[in-house]
Scaffold this active site. Structure first.
Site, PDB file in Angstrom:
ATOM      1  N   CYS A   8       0.826  -1.224   0.000  1.00 26.01           N
ATOM      2  CA  CYS A   8       0.000   0.000   0.000  1.00 26.01           C
ATOM      3  C   CYS A   8       0.853   1.264   0.000  1.00 26.01           C
ATOM      4  CB  CYS A   8      -0.935   0.011   1.200  1.00 26.01           C
ATOM      5  SG  CYS A   8      -2.078  -1.368   1.204  1.00 26.01           S
ATOM      6  N   ASN A  22     -10.137   0.057   0.087  1.00 24.31           N
ATOM      7  CA  ASN A  22      -8.672   0.068   0.076  1.00 24.31           C
ATOM      8  C   ASN A  22      -8.178  -0.455  -1.276  1.00 24.31           C
ATOM      9  OD1 ASN A  22      -5.944  -0.331   0.466  1.00 24.31           O
ATOM     10  ND2 ASN A  22      -6.152  -1.383   2.431  1.00 24.31           N
ATOM     11  N   HIS A  25      -3.197   7.120   3.516  1.00 31.16           N
ATOM     12  CA  HIS A  25      -3.615   5.888   2.834  1.00 31.16           C
ATOM     13  C   HIS A  25      -5.074   5.582   3.200  1.00 31.16           C
ATOM     14  CE1 HIS A  25      -3.842   1.900   1.341  1.00 31.16           C
ATOM     15  NE2 HIS A  25      -3.775   1.321   2.524  1.00 31.16           N
TER      16      HIS A  25
HETATM   17  O1  UT7 Z   1      -3.704  -1.171   3.665  1.00 34.55           O
HETATM   18  C1  UT7 Z   1      -3.233  -1.517   4.941  1.00 34.55           C
HETATM   19  C2  UT7 Z   1      -3.896  -2.735   5.335  1.00 34.55           C
HETATM   20  N1  UT7 Z   1      -5.191  -2.687   5.884  1.00 34.55           N
HETATM   21  C3  UT7 Z   1      -5.654  -1.949   6.900  1.00 34.55           C
HETATM   22  O2  UT7 Z   1      -5.167  -0.898   7.225  1.00 34.55           O
HETATM   23  C4  UT7 Z   1      -6.794  -2.513   7.665  1.00 34.55           C
HETATM   24  C5  UT7 Z   1      -6.526  -2.465   9.146  1.00 34.55           C
HETATM   25  N2  UT7 Z   1      -7.528  -3.040   9.982  1.00 34.55           N
HETATM   26  C6  UT7 Z   1      -8.829  -2.663  10.009  1.00 34.55           C
HETATM   27  O3  UT7 Z   1      -9.237  -1.831   9.246  1.00 34.55           O
HETATM   28  C7  UT7 Z   1      -9.734  -3.266  11.065  1.00 34.55           C
HETATM   29  O4  UT7 Z   1      -8.955  -3.956  12.002  1.00 34.55           O
HETATM   30  C8  UT7 Z   1     -10.793  -4.218  10.461  1.00 34.55           C
HETATM   31  C9  UT7 Z   1     -11.833  -3.416   9.684  1.00 34.55           C
HETATM   32  C10 UT7 Z   1     -10.131  -5.241   9.572  1.00 34.55           C
HETATM   33  C11 UT7 Z   1     -11.518  -4.937  11.588  1.00 34.55           C
HETATM   34  O5  UT7 Z   1     -12.100  -3.989  12.468  1.00 34.55           O
HETATM   35  P1  UT7 Z   1     -11.928  -4.178  14.048  1.00 34.55           P
HETATM   36  O6  UT7 Z   1     -12.730  -3.149  14.701  1.00 34.55           O
HETATM   37  O7  UT7 Z   1     -10.446  -4.189  14.322  1.00 34.55           O
HETATM   38  O8  UT7 Z   1     -12.592  -5.567  14.275  1.00 34.55           O
HETATM   39  P2  UT7 Z   1     -11.924  -6.887  14.892  1.00 34.55           P
HETATM   40  O9  UT7 Z   1     -10.909  -7.457  13.955  1.00 34.55           O
HETATM   41  O10 UT7 Z   1     -11.509  -6.577  16.288  1.00 34.55           O
HETATM   42  O11 UT7 Z   1     -13.170  -7.855  14.909  1.00 34.55           O
HETATM   43  C12 UT7 Z   1     -14.313  -7.601  15.734  1.00 34.55           C
HETATM   44  C13 UT7 Z   1     -15.355  -8.632  15.405  1.00 34.55           C
HETATM   45  C14 UT7 Z   1     -14.810 -10.056  15.361  1.00 34.55           C
HETATM   46  O12 UT7 Z   1     -15.763 -10.906  15.949  1.00 34.55           O
HETATM   47  P3  UT7 Z   1     -15.521 -11.477  17.436  1.00 34.55           P
HETATM   48  O13 UT7 Z   1     -14.254 -12.238  17.356  1.00 34.55           O
HETATM   49  O14 UT7 Z   1     -15.420 -10.251  18.307  1.00 34.55           O
HETATM   50  O15 UT7 Z   1     -16.750 -12.285  17.667  1.00 34.55           O
HETATM   51  C15 UT7 Z   1     -14.745 -10.367  13.880  1.00 34.55           C
HETATM   52  O16 UT7 Z   1     -14.900 -11.733  13.603  1.00 34.55           O
HETATM   53  O17 UT7 Z   1     -15.920  -8.365  14.110  1.00 34.55           O
HETATM   54  C16 UT7 Z   1     -15.926  -9.593  13.353  1.00 34.55           C
HETATM   55  N3  UT7 Z   1     -15.836  -9.261  11.932  1.00 34.55           N
HETATM   56  C17 UT7 Z   1     -16.914  -9.009  11.198  1.00 34.55           C
HETATM   57  N4  UT7 Z   1     -18.227  -9.002  11.484  1.00 34.55           N
HETATM   58  C18 UT7 Z   1     -19.084  -8.688  10.498  1.00 34.55           C
HETATM   59  C19 UT7 Z   1     -14.732  -9.138  11.163  1.00 34.55           C
HETATM   60  N5  UT7 Z   1     -15.086  -8.800   9.899  1.00 34.55           N
HETATM   61  C20 UT7 Z   1     -16.448  -8.726   9.896  1.00 34.55           C
HETATM   62  C21 UT7 Z   1     -17.392  -8.409   8.901  1.00 34.55           C
HETATM   63  N6  UT7 Z   1     -18.691  -8.420   9.252  1.00 34.55           N
HETATM   64  N7  UT7 Z   1     -17.049  -8.109   7.637  1.00 34.55           N
END
Ligand code: UT7
Length: 308
Positions: A96, A266, A236
């Site tokens: 990225c 992204n 980004h």
């Molecule tokens: O280009 C550089 C690379 N990318 C990034 O910069 C992305 C960086 N990360 C992020 O943007 C965020 O961490 C995410 C959007 C990927 C995830 O958001 P988060 O607030 O950090 O969520 P999390 O990973 O802590 O997950 C919370 C919950 C989990 O469920 P449990 O384990 O708490 O029951 C996930 O399984 O949300 C769940 N989850 C979803 N639920 C519904 C993860 N993806 C989804 C989804 N829909 N699409």
């Protein structure tokens, strides 16, 4: 297809729409379209280009480069063009951070070859590596391309004042895009999960905020500037919450922060040039404005740049 909701995606990421390439199009097609638009905008012909640098982690194939394919799509063949043998084309993978890394490559090239005309393209076909059964990644990415023309001399809309490029390979496991030669695939094998993008989202989030904030601060300091001197901040575009967190740690006023992740998701190396183009189209980016760029990506890689 997925156990997710519009509400989850929007509130956790800010993403509302994403763009997917047609089945018969690849990163080189999107890149060539962006390149042609950038050349038109700069009032140049394809034959004026001396270097094509393409930032991508989703090239059409491992070889040839997307840069060579874009040259072909722009009609630059050695038999038709006067600049036979003078066109340097290659791809590089800064994930990225690729576009920002490319600004540094272009600056170095222009220092070495004052008459060079560098076409810098960020082009991605990320949808081709998305596992649409993995809700933690497939909702986050889109396809896209953006391009800029860089050259020495007057009449420029923006100058590239400073660039810093950073990396820490010990965090290489945070984001992975499969399909490279470490995958042992034989004809007829099913596609393994490692073929697709995998990411440790929460960890990436933490590092992205920390690295983009620190590097932006350093960039301002080493140029004797403060946030008051910046007209527009473009980070980004991966997640609205990351952009907001960086903005608030920098004390950057909200109206100086450009966001278009809601439209494109992204697009990796394409987010910064897409945002520059979008900001310009919206009248938010005018010639001569001082712009701070910040980026973060797989590798891990990150950096900041100052335009103006
Ligand atoms: O280009 C550089 C690379 N990318 C990034 O910069 C992305 C960086 N990360 C992020 O943007 C965020 O961490 C995410 C959007 C990927 C995830 O958001 P988060 O607030 O950090 O969520 P999390 O990973 O802590 O997950 C919370 C919950 C989990 O469920 P449990 O384990 O708490 O029951 C996930 O399984 O949300 C769940 N989850 C979803 N639920 C519904 C993860 N993806 C989804 C989804 N829909 N699409």
């Amino acid at each position: 297809m997925l156990d997710t909701s519009d509400e989850w995606i929007t509130s956790r990421t800010g993403i509302r729409t994403r763009h997917i390439l047609d089945d018969d199009a690849n990163a080189s097609d999107a890149g060539a379209a962006a390149a042609a638009a950038a050349l038109r905008d700069a009032g140049l012909e394809p034959a004026d280009i001396t270097h094509i640098f393409v930032a991508t982690c989703t090239p059409d194939s491992l070889c040839p480069s997307v840069a060579c394919l874009i040259a072909d799509k722009l009609g630059l063949s050695s038999t038709q063009q006067p600049r036979c043998g003078e066109l340097m084309c290659f791809d590089f993978n800064g994930a990225c951070s690729g576009f920002l890394y490319g600004l540094e490559l272009a600056r170095a090239t222009l220092a070495l070859h004052p008459d060079a005309v560098v076409l810098l393209v960020g082009a991605e076909a990320l949808s081709r590596r998305l596992n649409f059964h993995d809700r933690s990644t497939c909702v986050l990415f889109g396809d896209g391309a953006g391009a800029v023309v860089l050259r020495n001399g007057g009449g420029a809309l923006w100058g590239v004042r400073d660039v810093s490029c950073c990396s820490d390979g010990s965090f290489h496991q945070l984001i992975n895009v499969g399909g490279g030669t470490s995958m042992r695939v034989r004809a007829g094998d099913p596609v393994p999960d490692e073929f697709f993008i995998s990411m440790q989202g929460r960890e990436v989030f933490r590092h992205a905020v920390r690295c983009m904030t620190a590097e932006s601060k350093k960039m301002l300091e080493r140029n004797g500037l403060t946030v008051n001197d910046i007209d527009l901040f473009i980070a980004h575009q991966a997640n609205l919450r990351i952009i907001e967190a960086v903005g608030s740690r920098l004390d950057m006023p909200e109206d100086k922060i450009f966001v278009n992740v809601q439209k494109f998701a992204n697009t990796s190396a394409a987010t910064l040039p897409l945002a520059l183009d979008d900001a310009r189209a919206q009248g938010r980016l005018k010639p001569g404005m001082r712009v701070l760029l910040a980026t973060f990506g797989g590798g891990m890689t990150w950096g900041a740049a100052l335009l103006g």
